[in-house]
Scaffold this active site. Structure first.
Site, mmCIF file in Angstrom:
data_model
loop_
_atom_site.group_PDB
_atom_site.id
_atom_site.type_symbol
_atom_site.label_atom_id
_atom_site.label_comp_id
_atom_site.label_asym_id
_atom_site.label_seq_id
_atom_site.Cartn_x
_atom_site.Cartn_y
_atom_site.Cartn_z
ATOM 1 N N SER A 30 0.804 -1.226 0.000
ATOM 2 C CA SER A 30 0.000 0.000 0.000
ATOM 3 C C SER A 30 0.836 1.274 0.000
ATOM 4 C CB SER A 30 -0.966 0.025 1.184
ATOM 5 O OG SER A 30 -0.280 0.221 2.398
ATOM 6 N N LYS A 77 0.898 4.449 6.869
ATOM 7 C CA LYS A 77 0.185 5.301 5.909
ATOM 8 C C LYS A 77 0.663 6.740 6.056
ATOM 9 C CE LYS A 77 -2.832 2.218 4.372
ATOM 10 N NZ LYS A 77 -2.049 1.033 4.661
#
Length: 139
Positions: free
Chosen positions: A58, A95
């Protein structure tokens, strides 16, 4: 999440004090060698720094590939744009933290993943700010 505590030992490696272009070759550089202390470079705050192994894709567009090691500093106050390690509803994630209006959003750096909006109902805690990434280029 696999976490490793960095010890207080000093690790030094030879450092060629010249920049080398990644584009077209240049004439030979003068070879100037000194030593660089990796522990000072990667761990400026030893009591609050740890290493994690990143799993998944990701964050590949932020140069954080699957299997790399991320250096994380818990003493840094996270701000918008920082890449963080967070506990999110009982699971860990890496993230980019972004402020969007009144909300905080966890942005992946891969177009195939969707951002995660942090709401009042979200169990969310920042564990630290990613300060460096170590990638084994042979993998």
């Amino acid at each position: 999440m696999e976490a490793l505590k960095m010890s207080g030992m000093s690790i030094t490696l030879p450092f060629v004090n010249s920049s080398i272009p990644a584009g077209f070759p240049t004439p030979a550089l003068d070879y100037q060698e000194e030593e660089i202390d990796l522990s000072r470079l990667l761990q400026p705050n030893p009591a609050s720094t740890f290493v994690i192994s990143v799993k998944g894709d990701s964050m590949v567009d932020a140069n954080i590939p699957d299997g790399c090691m991320a250096i994380v500093d818990r003493s840094i106050r996270p701000s918008t744009g920082d890449i963080i390690v967070a506990a999110l509803n009982g699971e860990y994630t890496v993230k980019r933290l972004v402020k969007a209006g009144r909300s905080w959003v966890l942005h992946p750096e891969n177009q195939f993943y969707k951002p995660i909006v942090i709401t009042e109902d979200t169990d969310f805690q920042v564990w630290g700010v990613v300060t460096a990434v170590i990638v084994d280029m042979r993998k």
